[in-house]
Scaffold this active site. Structure first.
Site, PDB file in Angstrom:
ATOM      1  N   ARG A 137       5.404 -10.047  -3.630  1.00  0.00           N
ATOM      2  CA  ARG A 137       5.828  -8.905  -4.437  1.00  0.00           C
ATOM      3  C   ARG A 137       7.275  -8.514  -4.139  1.00  0.00           C
ATOM      4  O   ARG A 137       7.742  -8.611  -3.008  1.00  0.00           O
ATOM      5  CB  ARG A 137       4.948  -7.679  -4.146  1.00  0.00           C
ATOM      6  CG  ARG A 137       3.462  -7.853  -4.413  1.00  0.00           C
ATOM      7  CD  ARG A 137       2.772  -6.520  -4.223  1.00  0.00           C
ATOM      8  NE  ARG A 137       1.333  -6.580  -4.452  1.00  0.00           N
ATOM      9  CZ  ARG A 137       0.422  -6.472  -3.504  1.00  0.00           C
ATOM     10  NH1 ARG A 137       0.794  -6.304  -2.253  1.00  0.00           N
ATOM     11  NH2 ARG A 137      -0.860  -6.510  -3.793  1.00  0.00           N
ATOM     12  N   ALA A 176      -0.937   0.617 -11.935  1.00  0.00           N
ATOM     13  CA  ALA A 176      -1.051   1.403 -13.155  1.00  0.00           C
ATOM     14  C   ALA A 176      -2.465   1.922 -13.352  1.00  0.00           C
ATOM     15  O   ALA A 176      -3.434   1.363 -12.837  1.00  0.00           O
ATOM     16  CB  ALA A 176      -0.639   0.554 -14.357  1.00  0.00           C
ATOM     17  N   ASP A 209     -12.032   0.557  -2.574  1.00  0.00           N
ATOM     18  CA  ASP A 209     -12.032  -0.834  -2.120  1.00  0.00           C
ATOM     19  C   ASP A 209     -13.057  -1.101  -1.025  1.00  0.00           C
ATOM     20  O   ASP A 209     -13.521  -2.239  -0.876  1.00  0.00           O
ATOM     21  CB  ASP A 209     -10.645  -1.222  -1.613  1.00  0.00           C
ATOM     22  CG  ASP A 209      -9.658  -1.502  -2.730  1.00  0.00           C
ATOM     23  OD1 ASP A 209     -10.097  -1.592  -3.889  1.00  0.00           O
ATOM     24  OD2 ASP A 209      -8.459  -1.633  -2.452  1.00  0.00           O
TER      25      ASP A 209
END
Length: 446
Positions: A209, A57, A325
């Site tokens: 997940r 999100a 990242d």
């Protein structure tokens, strides 16, 4: 073929930028550069576009910066996302103590605290769907697949950065942006293979997940999960769920503390049986204890790596820099890793646009690019370190391993709200020359 950029100083060839890594932030950065008349080529090691089909999100603040990169990005996100509004909240539940399903759904017995989402305004979506949508926005031929970076040379004589790939081919550019993720080769070359920050470290947490139809999720966890994020906390683990795909799917993520080193630090994944999840939640509330049943029999366990133990001393050297990242890999517990990469992308796009507008060449261009990347590093370094430090802290708190909060809901809530306030109220342009803010706002209106 290089396009020409025309301004009051005359005509100069467009900057050529090599973006190493075709993930979310790499593609977003390339889109922003193309919108500014800068030629960006993505070099991706996979044979095609590849992203995990998991939910993530973006905050309202991140969407403001995303719009400045390219308004079409926000349009795309809006078309595929599940949106929160001021009437919803993130709910944090005691997933360990309640002994019956009724108690687990009773707010008076099991709800630890809520935090309003209106200051975050999350829009959640599926990573792979967002990546595919962005890829369709790129000019044809701007992505090269099967290109694993091995090394690069910041060549003074030619005035170019030379990229070397594992298939024996090379490419050259004016600037190299390393958007190649947690195990960044760009970072390893930039800092040196022996530098402690060249390798990400295991955070001693893992995740499992999956996604299920929303009605399946509601049947398992109750109606509380249908509209907003719910996190179930307990000793050494937490269960986070939230709706995605316009509320048709429930994204499920189990996070857990794991003391031993991760067995495969390169792939960061290992196949396991879902019985690991069953054992993890043995003794928890009935809803959480049975969540393993929603997973396939064989699941992937992801090791969560970050740069908290050895943060890079700089994000830039010469005409190469680290974005996303690759610069500040963090654990997912603050939920804003990608949002921080959006900030990076906007800053680097604006700085490079500023250089291009000067229509420089030769040594002057090389010096201007080097200076701009140093400006980027200085502006982003503290922010990146803050993110991965406080994300680690949040994970410890959710797993009841953080001393200052322990299991106290009020202390947890205050810590979380303080951290999120820092996330959403941050001004990307604060550490930079005001002229860059003006340039970005001008680009937004163009």
């Amino acid at each position: 073929m290089a396009s020409n950029h025309i301004n009051g100083n005359g005509v100069a060839p467009s900057l050529e930028v090599a973006v190493v890594g075709g993930g979310i932030i790499g593609v977003m950065t390339a889109i922003g550069l193309h919108r500014r008349g800068i030629n960006a080529t993505i070099y991706e090691r996979a044979p095609t576009w590849h992203e995990v089909s998991a939910g993530f999100a973006f905050t309202g603040a991140a969407r403001v910066w995303m719009e400045q990169i390219d308004p079409a990005l926000v349009e795309l996100l809006g078309s595929i996302s599940q949106k929160t509004d001021a009437s919803t909240s993130n709910a944090y539940w005691n997933g360990f103590h309640p002994r019956t399903r009724e108690d687990a759904e009773d707010e008076t017995k099991s709800l630890l605290f809520r935090t309003p989402t209106n200051n975050l305004s999350f829009w959640g979506c599926v990573r792979s769907q967002f990546l595919q949508g962005m890829a369709a926005m790129l000019p044809e031929g701007s992505a090269k697949f099967g290109k694993q970076l091995v090394s690069y040379d910041d060549d003074y004589e030619s005035g170019k950065v030379i990229l070397h790939f594992d298939d024996g081919t090379t490419a050259q550019a004016d600037v190299l942006l390393g958007c190649d993720g947690i195990h960044s080769v760009t970072r390893k070359v930039l800092l040196g293979a022996d530098h402690p920050a060249s390798r990400a470290g295991f955070s001693h947490t893992v995740t499992y997940r999956t996604m299920v139809p929303i009605d399946v999720g509601i049947a398992a966890l109750g109606k509380k999960v249908a509209k907003s994020a719910c996190n179930h906390l307990g000793p050494n683990a937490d269960l986070l769920v939230y709706p995605v795909m316009s509320g048709t799917l429930l994204n499920i993520a189990v996070f857990a503390y794991e003391e031993p080193e991760f067995p495969d630090p390169v792939k960061m994944t290992i196949p396991v049986d879902r019985s690991e999840i069953e054992k993890l939640f043995k003794g928890w509330s009935p809803q959480v204890a049975d969540i393993w049943k929603l997973y396939p029999e064989k699941v992937v366990k992801w090791g969560i790596f970050d740069l908290e133990d050895n943060p890079p001393p700089t994000y830039a050297r010469g005409r190469a820099c680290l974005v996303g990242d690759a610069a500040h890999a963090s654990t997912p517990y603050l939920g804003v890793g990608a949002c921080t990469g959006v900030e990076d992308a906007l800053v680097i796009c604006t700085l490079l646009e500023s250089v291009q507008q000067k229509a420089l060449g030769g040594a002057a261009l090389r010096d201007a690019l080097t200076g701009s990347l140093q400006t980027y590093s200085q502006a982003r370094l503290e922010r990146g370190r803050w993110i991965h430090h406080h994300s680690r802290q949040m994970g410890q708190m959710y797993h009841w391993r953080y001393g200052p909060t322990g299991r106290d809901p009020e202390r947890m809530k205050k810590t979380l709200e303080k951290n999120w306030s820092t996330v959403v109220n941050y001004d990307v342009w604060g550490p930079l020359d005001p002229e860059l803010r003006e340039l970005a706002e001008k680009r937004l209106k163009a």
